[in-house]
Design a protein around this motif. Structure first.
Motif, PDB file in Angstrom:
ATOM      1  N   ALA A  84     -10.908  35.220  53.202  1.00 13.26           N
ATOM      2  CA  ALA A  84      -9.633  35.014  53.889  1.00 13.26           C
ATOM      3  C   ALA A  84      -8.824  33.916  53.210  1.00 13.26           C
ATOM      4  CB  ALA A  84      -9.875  34.671  55.355  1.00 13.26           C
ATOM      5  N   GLU A  85      -9.496  32.857  52.758  1.00 10.62           N
ATOM      6  CA  GLU A  85      -8.786  31.783  52.065  1.00 10.62           C
ATOM      7  C   GLU A  85      -8.163  32.299  50.778  1.00 10.62           C
ATOM      8  OE1 GLU A  85      -9.633  27.640  49.674  1.00 10.62           O
ATOM      9  OE2 GLU A  85     -11.178  28.423  50.989  1.00 10.62           O
ATOM     10  N   GLY A  86      -8.921  33.108  50.031  1.00  7.97           N
ATOM     11  CA  GLY A  86      -8.369  33.676  48.809  1.00  7.97           C
ATOM     12  C   GLY A  86      -7.172  34.561  49.083  1.00  7.97           C
ATOM     13  N   LEU A  87      -7.233  35.346  50.161  1.00  8.59           N
ATOM     14  CA  LEU A  87      -6.102  36.200  50.535  1.00  8.59           C
ATOM     15  C   LEU A  87      -4.886  35.357  50.885  1.00  8.59           C
ATOM     16  CD1 LEU A  87      -4.946  38.981  51.165  1.00  8.59           C
ATOM     17  CD2 LEU A  87      -5.920  38.778  53.469  1.00  8.59           C
ATOM     18  N   THR A  88      -5.101  34.275  51.648  1.00  9.80           N
ATOM     19  CA  THR A  88      -3.998  33.382  52.016  1.00  9.80           C
ATOM     20  C   THR A  88      -3.340  32.792  50.782  1.00  9.80           C
ATOM     21  OG1 THR A  88      -5.052  32.807  54.108  1.00  9.80           O
ATOM     22  CG2 THR A  88      -3.391  31.274  53.275  1.00  9.80           C
ATOM     23  N   ARG A  89      -4.155  32.331  49.835  1.00 12.68           N
ATOM     24  CA  ARG A  89      -3.608  31.726  48.622  1.00 12.68           C
ATOM     25  C   ARG A  89      -2.812  32.747  47.813  1.00 12.68           C
ATOM     26  NH1 ARG A  89      -7.973  30.125  46.853  1.00 12.68           N
ATOM     27  NH2 ARG A  89      -8.498  31.511  45.151  1.00 12.68           N
ATOM     28  N   ARG A  90      -3.363  33.948  47.653  1.00 11.34           N
ATOM     29  CA  ARG A  90      -2.660  34.970  46.877  1.00 11.34           C
ATOM     30  C   ARG A  90      -1.364  35.384  47.563  1.00 11.34           C
ATOM     31  NH1 ARG A  90      -8.050  36.552  46.145  1.00 11.34           N
ATOM     32  NH2 ARG A  90      -7.927  38.086  47.831  1.00 11.34           N
ATOM     33  N   ALA A  91      -1.405  35.513  48.907  1.00  8.06           N
ATOM     34  CA  ALA A  91      -0.198  35.903  49.637  1.00  8.06           C
ATOM     35  C   ALA A  91       0.887  34.852  49.492  1.00  8.06           C
ATOM     36  CB  ALA A  91      -0.535  36.115  51.119  1.00  8.06           C
ATOM     37  N   LYS A  99     -17.456  23.213  45.897  1.00  6.96           N
ATOM     38  CA  LYS A  99     -16.305  23.773  46.616  1.00  6.96           C
ATOM     39  C   LYS A  99     -14.972  23.174  46.177  1.00  6.96           C
ATOM     40  CE  LYS A  99     -19.050  26.254  49.169  1.00  6.96           C
ATOM     41  NZ  LYS A  99     -19.142  27.724  48.981  1.00  6.96           N
ATOM     42  N   GLY A 100     -15.008  22.154  45.314  1.00  8.53           N
ATOM     43  CA  GLY A 100     -13.768  21.628  44.767  1.00  8.53           C
ATOM     44  C   GLY A 100     -13.214  20.406  45.438  1.00  8.53           C
ATOM     45  N   GLY A 101     -13.943  19.792  46.368  1.00 10.54           N
ATOM     46  CA  GLY A 101     -13.434  18.581  47.002  1.00 10.54           C
ATOM     47  C   GLY A 101     -14.403  18.010  48.015  1.00 10.54           C
ATOM     48  N   PHE A 102     -14.204  16.732  48.350  1.00 10.29           N
ATOM     49  CA  PHE A 102     -15.079  16.064  49.313  1.00 10.29           C
ATOM     50  C   PHE A 102     -15.088  16.802  50.645  1.00 10.29           C
ATOM     51  CE2 PHE A 102     -15.708  13.136  52.824  1.00 10.29           C
ATOM     52  CZ  PHE A 102     -16.842  12.433  52.453  1.00 10.29           C
ATOM     53  N   TRP A 103     -13.899  17.080  51.187  1.00  7.93           N
ATOM     54  CA  TRP A 103     -13.832  17.758  52.486  1.00  7.93           C
ATOM     55  C   TRP A 103     -14.134  19.244  52.353  1.00  7.93           C
ATOM     56  CZ3 TRP A 103     -14.625  15.080  56.457  1.00  7.93           C
ATOM     57  CH2 TRP A 103     -14.123  13.778  56.583  1.00  7.93           C
ATOM     58  N   GLU A 104     -13.797  19.848  51.232  1.00  6.69           N
ATOM     59  CA  GLU A 104     -14.115  21.249  51.042  1.00  6.69           C
ATOM     60  C   GLU A 104     -15.629  21.466  51.050  1.00  6.69           C
ATOM     61  OE1 GLU A 104     -10.175  20.643  48.846  1.00  6.69           O
ATOM     62  OE2 GLU A 104     -11.871  19.476  49.577  1.00  6.69           O
ATOM     63  N   TRP A 134     -10.291  25.069  50.450  1.00  6.75           N
ATOM     64  CA  TRP A 134      -9.872  24.471  49.180  1.00  6.75           C
ATOM     65  C   TRP A 134      -8.362  24.529  49.032  1.00  6.75           C
ATOM     66  CZ3 TRP A 134      -7.381  26.801  44.976  1.00  6.75           C
ATOM     67  CH2 TRP A 134      -7.216  25.954  43.874  1.00  6.75           C
ATOM     68  N   TYR A 135      -7.750  25.651  49.381  1.00  7.40           N
ATOM     69  CA  TYR A 135      -6.303  25.770  49.247  1.00  7.40           C
ATOM     70  C   TYR A 135      -5.650  25.390  50.572  1.00  7.40           C
ATOM     71  CZ  TYR A 135      -1.705  27.625  48.176  1.00  7.40           C
ATOM     72  OH  TYR A 135      -0.357  27.747  47.963  1.00  7.40           O
ATOM     73  N   ALA A 136      -4.859  24.331  50.547  1.00  3.93           N
ATOM     74  CA  ALA A 136      -4.242  23.786  51.767  1.00  3.93           C
ATOM     75  C   ALA A 136      -2.730  23.853  51.686  1.00  3.93           C
ATOM     76  CB  ALA A 136      -4.710  22.348  51.994  1.00  3.93           C
TER      77      ALA A 136
END
Length: 257
Positions: A41-48, A242-247, A253-255
């Protein structure tokens, strides 16, 4: 929905989701299928968002009259390491920022050298996943020209920002803050290595001597106390992968906002 309204809605939604995470995600994260669904879902959000928002579209900028009288300092407000304390006591005279990894010409820049690079000043709103926002004025070196100076190798896809602060009980490498962005955000004209806030040297509580400003993402992506920028093909080998402390602890990852 206008861009400002969209940013406010997303920030509020992020705060609501963060609250839900405290009560539900510990149980759900135990199920591999659920985490796979979240990742897709995160990848879909980023691509959209990449499809509907121009990659160079600017985040809204404001006027000096809009500056927040109180800009909250979040996360670490003073790194605890003796090395950082010594740099702060010397007004960061001997501090350097490194640019390495998948680059042709690794860089090691003093604060004065960083200030001599192509710069930008902007007044923007900082939207925190906790639900609060504040408007501040930032001046810093544009990240894109610095990357051109270093010469990214063809396989580089992301930048990892290694920071001086620890955010956790262990106060060791497992707790050291780090973040990452892709090259689209890295080359965005509003992405800065900020060394000044509201026309003053960046305060310690806000990340001195340098913090990342990546204005089209939520606040946890704006890494403070940046001391190294590493160009990488992926971050699977870095900490939790995951690319980050909070991730690494469940955040997306994509915010983007």
């Amino acid at each position: 929905m206008s861009a400002p309204d969209r940013r406010r809605w997303l920030a509020g939604a992020g705060a609501s989701l963060a609250g839900l995470a405290l009560t539900a995600c510990d149980r759900l994260n135990a199920h591999p299928g659920f985490t796979r669904v979240l990742a897709s879902a995160e990848g879909l959000t980023r691509r959209a968002q990449r499809l509907v928002v121009d990659r160079k579209a600017l985040a809204q900028e404001f006027t000096p009259e809009d500056l927040s009288p109180d800009f909250k300092a979040n996360g670490t407000i003073r790194p605890s390491s003796p090395a950082y304390a010594a740099h702060a006591a010397a007004a960061f005279a001997d501090w350097r920022i490194l640019v390495d990894g998948l680059v042709e010409r690794p860089q090691s820049l003093s604060l004065d050298e960083l200030r001599a690079l192509p710069a930008r000043t902007q007044i923007t709103r900082h939207d925190c996943v906790e639900g609060w926002s504040a408007i501040g004025k930032w001046t810093g070196a544009r990240l894109g020209p610095l990357l051109d100076r270093a010469g990214l190798k063809p396989e580089a896809r992301y930048l990892v920002f290694h920071c001086a602060d620890h955010l956790g009980p262990n106060q060791d490498e497992s707790d050291r803050y780090y973040e990452s962005i892709d090259l689209i955000d890295a080359y965005h004209p509003q992405t800065l290595l900020a060394y000044a806030m509201n026309d003053q040297p960046l305060p310690v509580a806000h990340g001195a001597p340098v913090r990342l400003r990546v204005e089209r993402q939520l606040g946890y992506k704006h890494a403070k106390y940046v001391q190294r920028i590493e160009a990488v093909a992926d971050f699977a080998h870095i900490r939790g992968g995951k690319g980050g402390f909070w991730e690494d602890r469940g955040y997306e990852w994509y915010a983007g906002i």
